[in-house]
Design a protein around this motif. Structure first.
Motif, PDB file in Angstrom:
ATOM      1  N   ALA A  44      22.798 -10.077 -71.723  1.00  0.00           N
ATOM      2  CA  ALA A  44      23.486  -8.790 -71.795  1.00  0.00           C
ATOM      3  C   ALA A  44      22.527  -7.730 -72.307  1.00  0.00           C
ATOM      4  O   ALA A  44      21.503  -8.028 -72.930  1.00  0.00           O
ATOM      5  CB  ALA A  44      24.705  -8.886 -72.712  1.00  0.00           C
ATOM      6  N   GLY A  45      22.893  -6.476 -72.054  1.00  0.00           N
ATOM      7  CA  GLY A  45      22.071  -5.377 -72.537  1.00  0.00           C
ATOM      8  C   GLY A  45      22.163  -4.192 -71.599  1.00  0.00           C
ATOM      9  O   GLY A  45      22.683  -4.293 -70.495  1.00  0.00           O
ATOM     10  N   GLN A  46      21.646  -3.065 -72.055  1.00  0.00           N
ATOM     11  CA  GLN A  46      21.660  -1.872 -71.230  1.00  0.00           C
ATOM     12  C   GLN A  46      20.735  -2.041 -70.031  1.00  0.00           C
ATOM     13  O   GLN A  46      19.777  -2.813 -70.062  1.00  0.00           O
ATOM     14  CB  GLN A  46      21.223  -0.656 -72.043  1.00  0.00           C
ATOM     15  N   THR A  47      21.003  -1.287 -68.968  1.00  0.00           N
ATOM     16  CA  THR A  47      20.136  -1.281 -67.806  1.00  0.00           C
ATOM     17  C   THR A  47      18.729  -0.826 -68.204  1.00  0.00           C
ATOM     18  O   THR A  47      18.573   0.138 -68.943  1.00  0.00           O
ATOM     19  CB  THR A  47      20.696  -0.330 -66.727  1.00  0.00           C
ATOM     20  N   GLY A  48      17.715  -1.559 -67.744  1.00  0.00           N
ATOM     21  CA  GLY A  48      16.335  -1.182 -68.013  1.00  0.00           C
ATOM     22  C   GLY A  48      15.804  -1.612 -69.362  1.00  0.00           C
ATOM     23  O   GLY A  48      14.711  -1.205 -69.765  1.00  0.00           O
ATOM     24  N   VAL A  49      16.547  -2.460 -70.082  1.00  0.00           N
ATOM     25  CA  VAL A  49      16.111  -2.880 -71.418  1.00  0.00           C
ATOM     26  C   VAL A  49      15.028  -3.957 -71.358  1.00  0.00           C
ATOM     27  O   VAL A  49      14.403  -4.273 -72.360  1.00  0.00           O
ATOM     28  CB  VAL A  49      17.324  -3.366 -72.240  1.00  0.00           C
ATOM     29  N   GLY A  50      14.808  -4.527 -70.163  1.00  0.00           N
ATOM     30  CA  GLY A  50      13.723  -5.503 -70.010  1.00  0.00           C
ATOM     31  C   GLY A  50      14.175  -6.941 -69.929  1.00  0.00           C
ATOM     32  O   GLY A  50      13.419  -7.840 -70.279  1.00  0.00           O
ATOM     33  N   ALA A  74      17.586  -3.782 -61.463  1.00  0.00           N
ATOM     34  CA  ALA A  74      17.389  -3.449 -62.872  1.00  0.00           C
ATOM     35  C   ALA A  74      17.033  -1.982 -63.054  1.00  0.00           C
ATOM     36  O   ALA A  74      17.168  -1.433 -64.138  1.00  0.00           O
ATOM     37  CB  ALA A  74      16.292  -4.323 -63.481  1.00  0.00           C
ATOM     38  N   THR A  75      16.579  -1.318 -61.994  1.00  0.00           N
ATOM     39  CA  THR A  75      16.221   0.087 -62.125  1.00  0.00           C
ATOM     40  C   THR A  75      17.386   1.011 -61.792  1.00  0.00           C
ATOM     41  O   THR A  75      17.279   2.217 -61.929  1.00  0.00           O
ATOM     42  CB  THR A  75      15.051   0.423 -61.187  1.00  0.00           C
ATOM     43  N   ARG A  76      18.509   0.449 -61.349  1.00  0.00           N
ATOM     44  CA  ARG A  76      19.655   1.273 -60.980  1.00  0.00           C
ATOM     45  C   ARG A  76      20.503   1.593 -62.203  1.00  0.00           C
ATOM     46  O   ARG A  76      20.504   0.849 -63.189  1.00  0.00           O
ATOM     47  CB  ARG A  76      20.513   0.561 -59.942  1.00  0.00           C
ATOM     48  N   ALA A  77      21.260   2.665 -62.133  1.00  0.00           N
ATOM     49  CA  ALA A  77      22.085   3.075 -63.269  1.00  0.00           C
ATOM     50  C   ALA A  77      23.178   2.059 -63.541  1.00  0.00           C
ATOM     51  O   ALA A  77      23.557   1.836 -64.679  1.00  0.00           O
ATOM     52  CB  ALA A  77      22.699   4.446 -62.998  1.00  0.00           C
ATOM     53  N   GLU A  78      23.692   1.425 -62.485  1.00  0.00           N
ATOM     54  CA  GLU A  78      24.777   0.468 -62.671  1.00  0.00           C
ATOM     55  C   GLU A  78      24.574  -0.741 -61.766  1.00  0.00           C
ATOM     56  O   GLU A  78      24.065  -0.635 -60.664  1.00  0.00           O
ATOM     57  CB  GLU A  78      26.125   1.107 -62.347  1.00  0.00           C
ATOM     58  N   THR A  79      24.968  -1.884 -62.265  1.00  0.00           N
ATOM     59  CA  THR A  79      24.982  -3.097 -61.457  1.00  0.00           C
ATOM     60  C   THR A  79      26.440  -3.507 -61.369  1.00  0.00           C
ATOM     61  O   THR A  79      27.133  -3.583 -62.367  1.00  0.00           O
ATOM     62  CB  THR A  79      24.157  -4.208 -62.143  1.00  0.00           C
ATOM     63  N   GLU A  80      26.904  -3.780 -60.184  1.00  0.00           N
ATOM     64  CA  GLU A  80      28.339  -3.917 -59.994  1.00  0.00           C
ATOM     65  C   GLU A  80      28.856  -5.338 -60.072  1.00  0.00           C
ATOM     66  O   GLU A  80      30.058  -5.554 -60.002  1.00  0.00           O
ATOM     67  CB  GLU A  80      28.728  -3.288 -58.645  1.00  0.00           C
ATOM     68  N   ARG A  81      27.984  -6.326 -60.226  1.00  0.00           N
ATOM     69  CA  ARG A  81      28.480  -7.689 -60.233  1.00  0.00           C
ATOM     70  C   ARG A  81      27.561  -8.583 -61.054  1.00  0.00           C
ATOM     71  O   ARG A  81      26.426  -8.232 -61.367  1.00  0.00           O
ATOM     72  CB  ARG A  81      28.593  -8.229 -58.803  1.00  0.00           C
ATOM     73  N   PHE A  82      28.066  -9.760 -61.392  1.00  0.00           N
ATOM     74  CA  PHE A  82      27.266 -10.763 -62.070  1.00  0.00           C
ATOM     75  C   PHE A  82      26.526 -11.573 -61.012  1.00  0.00           C
ATOM     76  O   PHE A  82      27.094 -11.948 -59.998  1.00  0.00           O
ATOM     77  CB  PHE A  82      28.164 -11.688 -62.904  1.00  0.00           C
ATOM     78  N   VAL A 130      19.765  -8.417 -75.201  1.00  0.00           N
ATOM     79  CA  VAL A 130      18.496  -7.719 -75.347  1.00  0.00           C
ATOM     80  C   VAL A 130      18.743  -6.260 -75.732  1.00  0.00           C
ATOM     81  O   VAL A 130      19.518  -5.558 -75.084  1.00  0.00           O
ATOM     82  CB  VAL A 130      17.670  -7.787 -74.043  1.00  0.00           C
ATOM     83  N   ILE A 131      18.082  -5.831 -76.797  1.00  0.00           N
ATOM     84  CA  ILE A 131      18.212  -4.463 -77.306  1.00  0.00           C
ATOM     85  C   ILE A 131      16.838  -3.801 -77.295  1.00  0.00           C
ATOM     86  O   ILE A 131      15.825  -4.436 -77.604  1.00  0.00           O
ATOM     87  CB  ILE A 131      18.766  -4.472 -78.754  1.00  0.00           C
ATOM     88  N   ASP A 132      16.798  -2.534 -76.938  1.00  0.00           N
ATOM     89  CA  ASP A 132      15.563  -1.754 -77.012  1.00  0.00           C
ATOM     90  C   ASP A 132      15.301  -1.430 -78.479  1.00  0.00           C
ATOM     91  O   ASP A 132      16.006  -0.617 -79.081  1.00  0.00           O
ATOM     92  CB  ASP A 132      15.715  -0.467 -76.189  1.00  0.00           C
ATOM     93  N   ALA A 133      14.297  -2.069 -79.050  1.00  0.00           N
ATOM     94  CA  ALA A 133      14.021  -1.904 -80.484  1.00  0.00           C
ATOM     95  C   ALA A 133      13.558  -0.497 -80.822  1.00  0.00           C
ATOM     96  O   ALA A 133      13.602  -0.095 -81.989  1.00  0.00           O
ATOM     97  CB  ALA A 133      12.969  -2.920 -80.935  1.00  0.00           C
ATOM     98  N   LYS A 164      10.686  -4.525 -76.651  1.00  0.00           N
ATOM     99  CA  LYS A 164       9.928  -3.271 -76.567  1.00  0.00           C
ATOM    100  C   LYS A 164       9.442  -2.782 -77.931  1.00  0.00           C
ATOM    101  O   LYS A 164       9.355  -1.563 -78.167  1.00  0.00           O
ATOM    102  CB  LYS A 164      10.758  -2.173 -75.878  1.00  0.00           C
ATOM    103  N   VAL A 165       9.107  -3.703 -78.825  1.00  0.00           N
ATOM    104  CA  VAL A 165       8.604  -3.258 -80.134  1.00  0.00           C
ATOM    105  C   VAL A 165       7.268  -2.544 -79.989  1.00  0.00           C
ATOM    106  O   VAL A 165       6.877  -1.772 -80.877  1.00  0.00           O
ATOM    107  CB  VAL A 165       8.465  -4.444 -81.126  1.00  0.00           C
ATOM    108  N   ASP A 166       6.567  -2.775 -78.880  1.00  0.00           N
ATOM    109  CA  ASP A 166       5.291  -2.086 -78.655  1.00  0.00           C
ATOM    110  C   ASP A 166       5.491  -0.595 -78.423  1.00  0.00           C
ATOM    111  O   ASP A 166       4.529   0.180 -78.489  1.00  0.00           O
ATOM    112  CB  ASP A 166       4.550  -2.706 -77.461  1.00  0.00           C
ATOM    113  N   GLN A 167       6.743  -0.183 -78.158  1.00  0.00           N
ATOM    114  CA  GLN A 167       7.025   1.231 -77.897  1.00  0.00           C
ATOM    115  C   GLN A 167       7.604   1.963 -79.110  1.00  0.00           C
ATOM    116  O   GLN A 167       7.962   3.137 -79.021  1.00  0.00           O
ATOM    117  CB  GLN A 167       7.982   1.357 -76.710  1.00  0.00           C
TER     118      GLN A 167
END
Length: 270
Positions: A44-50, A74-82, A130-133, A164-167
């Motif tokens: 789970a996680g936001q789109t584009g979190v890696g 993964a680059t789209r704003a929304e994913t519509e299915r699992f 996954v969370i963007d740190a 993304k701790v490098d960021q």
């Protein structure tokens, strides 16, 4: 040196367990009978979190093993299915990954998606979130995570990865002095970035433990730089159900961080 087969690795792991011989025999029987069943992980996680980058990093998954639709979407704003895909090694060990609609895009969308996530999580052995740190506001993540954990009871089967701790930005004075956050030669954080990673991790741990996530199930890493991914994998393995834990441990493999270390340093090490 000859490669050790799955059976030998399984015996070694079972022998180190603090359980009775009878229990070891039962576990071995369960594992062998269950070998055809994959270890099932859902991310789970936001789109584009890696999430897909994390898979390639911590599970040594090759690009060709990941369906194009997962890395592309993964680059789209929304994913519509699992969507799920499965990989298998030469010993017959299978692992199944499920990716789903991004959470945190909007409150209205989350309200529609949370019931689907709850249903899907219950069908998996472990949830990795996954969370963007480098992101500071995680209130919506706390709320979504609490709802899913309350409904599924997966607090002992979740691993939160701070990617993304490098960021993460350095202090303003350090940036003005042109201090770098990442040591590209050794492929590790600089001392200055290490301090920022520790502060950011402490802040997120404080927030997530309030919704019942155990501190030792929260791990910081950089999937892109392959930094600390061994600890991420070990934490995932430790929080799987016992029979799946042994199967995964016997097949532990991660992408080699040394591939991103400079040739000069590798020559010194060798």
């Amino acid at each position: 040196m000859p490669e050790i087969g799955l059976g030998e690795r399984m015996d070694e792991l079972l022998n180190n367990l603090p359980v009775s011989e009878q229990k070891k025999r039962e576990l071995r029987s369960d594992i062998q009978a269950d070998l055809e069943e994959p270890v099932r992980l859902i991310g789970a996680g936001q789109t584009g979190v890696g999430k897909s980058t994390l898979l390639r990093s911590i599970f040594a998954v090759r690009d060709e093993d990941i369906p194009e639709e997962i890395t592309t979407d993964a680059t789209r704003a929304e994913t519509e299915r699992f969507r799920s895909f499965q990989i298998e090694n030469e010993d017959g060990f299978k692992i199944e990954f499920t990716d789903g609609p991004g959470l945190g895009e909007s409150m209205q969308k989350d309200e529609e998606l949370i019931p689907e996530w709850i249903e899907q999580v219950r069908q998996h052995d472990l949830l990795y979130w996954v969370i963007d740190a480098s992101s500071r506001d995680i209130r919506h993540i706390q709320e979504n995570m609490k709802r899913i954990l309350d409904e599924t009871g997966y607090r002992d089967r979740i691993v939160v990865v701070l990617n993304k701790v490098d960021q993460i930005e350095l202090e303003r004075s350090e940036r003005e002095d042109d201090i770098q956050g990442w040591n590209e030669t050794y492929n590790v954080p600089t001392d200055e970035l290490e301090r920022q990673i520790e502060r950011r991790t402490d802040d997120i741990v404080d927030k997530l433990t309030r919704v019942g996530v155990p501190e030792d199930q929260i791990v910081a890493c950089s999937a892109l730089k392959r930094w600390n991914h061994g600890k991420v994998l070990d934490t995932i393995i430790q929080n799987l159900p016992p029979e799946k834990q042994i199967k995964a441990s016997a097949n532990r493999d991660v992408a080699d961080i040394r591939e991103l270390v400079s040739d000069e340093v590798l020559e010194e090490i060798e």
